[in-house]
Enzyme design. Structure first.
Site, PDB file in Angstrom:
ATOM      1  N   LYS A 132      32.545  43.380  40.705  1.00 48.29           N
ATOM      2  CA  LYS A 132      31.784  43.780  41.886  1.00 48.29           C
ATOM      3  C   LYS A 132      31.255  45.197  41.785  1.00 48.29           C
ATOM      4  O   LYS A 132      30.365  45.571  42.533  1.00 48.29           O
ATOM      5  CB  LYS A 132      32.607  43.567  43.161  1.00 48.29           C
ATOM      6  CG  LYS A 132      33.926  44.296  43.275  1.00 48.29           C
ATOM      7  CD  LYS A 132      34.469  44.094  44.687  1.00 48.29           C
ATOM      8  CE  LYS A 132      35.908  43.623  44.749  1.00 48.29           C
ATOM      9  NZ  LYS A 132      36.898  44.602  44.306  1.00 48.29           N
ATOM     10  N   LYS A 142      33.647  40.424  32.032  1.00 47.38           N
ATOM     11  CA  LYS A 142      33.933  39.721  33.288  1.00 47.38           C
ATOM     12  C   LYS A 142      32.953  40.129  34.383  1.00 47.38           C
ATOM     13  O   LYS A 142      32.435  41.252  34.388  1.00 47.38           O
ATOM     14  CB  LYS A 142      35.380  39.941  33.730  1.00 47.38           C
ATOM     15  CG  LYS A 142      35.668  41.287  34.342  1.00 47.38           C
ATOM     16  CD  LYS A 142      36.966  41.263  35.151  1.00 47.38           C
ATOM     17  CE  LYS A 142      37.025  42.504  36.029  1.00 47.38           C
ATOM     18  NZ  LYS A 142      37.953  42.477  37.120  1.00 47.38           N
ATOM     19  N   LYS A 175      39.029  53.246  33.785  1.00 47.64           N
ATOM     20  CA  LYS A 175      38.450  53.880  34.984  1.00 47.64           C
ATOM     21  C   LYS A 175      38.299  55.387  34.792  1.00 47.64           C
ATOM     22  O   LYS A 175      37.370  55.990  35.326  1.00 47.64           O
ATOM     23  CB  LYS A 175      39.266  53.553  36.239  1.00 47.64           C
ATOM     24  CG  LYS A 175      39.188  52.064  36.591  1.00 47.64           C
ATOM     25  CD  LYS A 175      39.058  51.782  38.068  1.00 47.64           C
ATOM     26  CE  LYS A 175      38.668  50.314  38.261  1.00 47.64           C
ATOM     27  NZ  LYS A 175      38.726  49.805  39.604  1.00 47.64           N
TER      28      LYS A 175
HETATM   29  P1  ATP Z   1      36.130  46.277  40.480  1.00 47.40           P
HETATM   30  O1  ATP Z   1      34.801  45.944  39.863  1.00 47.40           O
HETATM   31  O2  ATP Z   1      36.037  47.197  41.681  1.00 47.40           O
HETATM   32  O3  ATP Z   1      37.189  46.654  39.497  1.00 47.40           O
HETATM   33  P2  ATP Z   1      36.744  43.494  40.573  1.00 47.40           P
HETATM   34  O4  ATP Z   1      35.536  42.678  40.916  1.00 47.40           O
HETATM   35  O5  ATP Z   1      37.162  43.537  39.167  1.00 47.40           O
HETATM   36  O6  ATP Z   1      36.599  44.929  41.165  1.00 47.40           O
HETATM   37  P3  ATP Z   1      39.344  43.443  41.892  1.00 47.40           P
HETATM   38  O7  ATP Z   1      39.348  43.934  43.311  1.00 47.40           O
HETATM   39  O8  ATP Z   1      39.871  44.370  40.850  1.00 47.40           O
HETATM   40  O9  ATP Z   1      37.893  42.912  41.494  1.00 47.40           O
HETATM   41  O10 ATP Z   1      40.146  42.074  41.803  1.00 47.40           O
HETATM   42  C1  ATP Z   1      40.461  41.219  42.875  1.00 47.40           C
HETATM   43  C2  ATP Z   1      41.021  39.934  42.318  1.00 47.40           C
HETATM   44  O11 ATP Z   1      39.961  39.162  41.723  1.00 47.40           O
HETATM   45  C3  ATP Z   1      42.071  40.140  41.225  1.00 47.40           C
HETATM   46  O12 ATP Z   1      43.115  39.193  41.384  1.00 47.40           O
HETATM   47  C4  ATP Z   1      41.313  39.883  39.947  1.00 47.40           C
HETATM   48  O13 ATP Z   1      42.158  39.423  38.932  1.00 47.40           O
HETATM   49  C5  ATP Z   1      40.298  38.830  40.390  1.00 47.40           C
HETATM   50  N1  ATP Z   1      39.052  38.898  39.620  1.00 47.40           N
HETATM   51  C6  ATP Z   1      38.212  39.948  39.537  1.00 47.40           C
HETATM   52  N2  ATP Z   1      37.136  39.677  38.786  1.00 47.40           N
HETATM   53  C7  ATP Z   1      37.294  38.404  38.355  1.00 47.40           C
HETATM   54  C8  ATP Z   1      36.518  37.527  37.524  1.00 47.40           C
HETATM   55  N3  ATP Z   1      35.369  37.914  36.992  1.00 47.40           N
HETATM   56  N4  ATP Z   1      36.974  36.280  37.285  1.00 47.40           N
HETATM   57  C9  ATP Z   1      38.142  35.870  37.835  1.00 47.40           C
HETATM   58  N5  ATP Z   1      38.922  36.641  38.620  1.00 47.40           N
HETATM   59  C10 ATP Z   1      38.522  37.889  38.891  1.00 47.40           C
END
Ligand code: ATP
Ligand code: LTN
Length: 338
Positions: free
Chosen positions: A204, A201, A119
């Site tokens: 969002k 992965k 980040k």
């Molecule tokens: P950002 O893009 O803002 O980092 P993110 O989409 O990675 O957000 P988080 O808010 O960090 O999401 O994660 C929320 C939950 O969703 C966590 O438990 C994380 O492990 C899970 N998660 C996030 N992305 C994935 C994915 N692609 N597949 C499975 N689980 C996910």
């Protein structure tokens, strides 16, 4: 003869940031499990909005994202009668314990966190101290509830390990104060990959909206995104090394239909990727339809939402204040006389 009926249910705590639109990755990887754990465990869930300001937010957007995320999680199936569900910034014990835990966390430990490094590189113009100390706040979230298990995806395991170390350190310096939490790796968890770069992965915060499917995307957008999903040139629906795109679509399809890989391969034998992509899109659309309908109802009812998150915050405060008071006493703060 007496039968033991009141065995303490294990405590589960988890949180998600209201940092943007919730994706199919968040839903299949995390939220779907949160829902299914509610009967067997004592679950406590939160929107980690204090974590979200480690990246600059536009105030009106941030407020809207938070309320929408709350309504969406209710729509996904969090049952507030069973599981307190609150907004982190409304429960003051989190920031208070986080400060104390900061003083029991080493600079070097925080420096090793890969999410910080990622980040910091991504937001090079705003490498603030909050981004750095984010794991101590996450440790506070977890430890305040004497949590046994924390359901999280792979990407959060390093933070959870740090929370365990902080708990063990504090317990060792004073006396047992915190339950040392374990990661809960769900049996049927899915790691959903980007539709555009299937080796990464689904996230969002991806700048390319075609890379993710949002839980609230319209059916036509879901169909278009799946049709454009990056695959390979073999034109055979089967799971194999090097077929990241197809492997990802198969996992998504399996998750929403309950089919096995063999059943999927059989269903699409002799068919092309076009048919498969359409089938995946349609299955996802049908799976999300009732969630979207419930969301539309919840978001109209602001009073009900306010009642739910206020009740959640009050319950969370009552539990977490007990832990914070114990901690403050052990550290040696002079007790308040009011
Ligand atoms: P950002 O893009 O803002 O980092 P993110 O989409 O990675 O957000 P988080 O808010 O960090 O999401 O994660 C929320 C939950 O969703 C966590 O438990 C994380 O492990 C899970 N998660 C996030 N992305 C994935 C994915 N692609 N597949 C499975 N689980 C996910
Ligand atoms: N850091 C997590 C969200 C989060 C969390 C937590 C998860 C904040 N506090 C406590 C589990 C337990 C994330 O960004 N996914």
């Amino acid at each position: 003869m007496e039968t033991p009926t009141t065995e303490r249910k294990k405590v589960i705590f988890s949180a998600i940031q209201p940092s943007g639109t919730i994706t199919l990755g968040n839903y299949l990887g995390a939220l779907k499990n949160w829902i299914s754990l509610q009967d067997e465990y004592r679950c406590i869930y939160a929107l980690a909005d204090l974590h979200t300001i480690t990246v600059r937010q536009e105030p009106a957007n941030f407020r809207r994202n938070t309320l929408e995320a709350y309504a969406l999680l209710l729509a996904c199936g969090i049952d507030v009668q069973k599981s307190p569900f609150f907004i982190q910034s409304q429960v003051c014990t989190h920031a208070q314990l986080a400060w104390i835990l900061n003083c029991y966390t080493q600079f070097g430990e925080l420096q090793r966190m890969t999410q910080f490094k990622d980040k910091a590189a991504k937001h090079a113009d705003n490498v603030n101290a909050g981004l750095f100390t984010y794991p101590s706040l996450m440790a506070a979230d977890i430890l305040l509830y004497q949590t046994d298990l924390v359901p999280v995806g792979e990407d959060q395991k390093q933070h959870l390990e740090l929370a365990r170390n902080i708990a063990e350190r504090f317990n060792g310096i004073y006396s047992p104060t915190f339950t040392v939490p374990d990661a809960y790796i769900p049996k049927n968890g899915a790691r959903v990959m980007s539709l555009q770069e299937p080796a990464r992965k689904m996230s969002k915060s991806d700048e390319n909206a075609n890379a993710y499917v949002a839980v609230l995307d319209k059916p036509e957008d879901i169909l278009r995104k799946f049709k454009r999903a990056v695959t390979d040139s073999e034109a055979c629906v089967r799971r194999a090394e090097g077929k990241d795109g197809i492997n990802n679509l198969m996992s998504i399809y399996a998750c929403v239909t309950g089919l096995t890989d063999e059943q999927i391969e059989k269903e699409f034998e002799g068919k092309g990727y076009g048919d498969f992509k359409t089938a995946v899109a349609e299955a996802v659309i049908e799976h999300l339809r009732p969630i979207q309908a419930r969301f539309a109802d919840f978001i109209k009812n602001k009073d009900y939402l306010e009642q739910c998150y206020t009740d959640g915050a009050q319950k969370a405060l009552a539990v977490s204040a007990r832990t914070l008071n114990k901690v403050m006493k052990k550290v040696g703060f002079l007790p308040k006389a009011f």
